[in-house]
Design a protein around this motif. Sequence first.
Motif, PDB file in Angstrom:
ATOM      1  N   GLY A  26      46.536  49.054 145.742  1.00  0.00           N
ATOM      2  CA  GLY A  26      47.300  48.924 144.401  1.00  0.00           C
ATOM      3  C   GLY A  26      47.353  48.098 143.597  1.00  0.00           C
ATOM      4  O   GLY A  26      48.471  47.557 143.248  1.00  0.00           O
ATOM      5  N   MET A  27      46.276  47.516 143.720  1.00  0.00           N
ATOM      6  CA  MET A  27      45.749  45.794 142.928  1.00  0.00           C
ATOM      7  C   MET A  27      45.442  46.338 141.759  1.00  0.00           C
ATOM      8  O   MET A  27      44.878  47.723 141.373  1.00  0.00           O
ATOM      9  N   ARG A  28      45.214  45.478 140.365  1.00  0.00           N
ATOM     10  CA  ARG A  28      44.601  45.762 139.204  1.00  0.00           C
ATOM     11  C   ARG A  28      43.307  44.542 139.810  1.00  0.00           C
ATOM     12  O   ARG A  28      43.316  43.741 140.426  1.00  0.00           O
ATOM     13  N   VAL A  29      42.525  44.581 139.048  1.00  0.00           N
ATOM     14  CA  VAL A  29      41.024  43.610 139.269  1.00  0.00           C
ATOM     15  C   VAL A  29      40.694  43.343 137.781  1.00  0.00           C
ATOM     16  O   VAL A  29      40.502  44.081 136.813  1.00  0.00           O
ATOM     17  N   VAL A  30      39.959  43.157 137.709  1.00  0.00           N
ATOM     18  CA  VAL A  30      39.496  41.982 136.433  1.00  0.00           C
ATOM     19  C   VAL A  30      38.278  42.318 136.910  1.00  0.00           C
ATOM     20  O   VAL A  30      38.073  41.171 137.628  1.00  0.00           O
TER      21      VAL A  30
END
Length: 95
Positions: A26-30
């Motif tokens: 459920g996380m977004r990644v840079v």
Amino acid sequence: MDEVILITGGALRLGAATARALPGAGMRVVVHYQRSADAARALEQELNSARADSALALPGDLRDPEAITRMRSEEHTSELQSHHDLVCRLLLEKK
């Protein structure tokens, strides 16, 4: 709202493996990269294909203060602001 994780050197090896694991949680990644542009963009596309708007590839040499300033450029700023997250605030507000 999803949590956003900045992975420095995230385009290859352990960084890429970490980036692949996080969107499923459920996380977004840079995905930060310095020289691995093709790998970073491919990873960004892979992650966004699996889960829309879950990844952003961001270039820059973190040893260079001017590069960090460029990372906060208008183009990247608008992309990061769409995430409304701590990573965005750190990049935009760091003096």
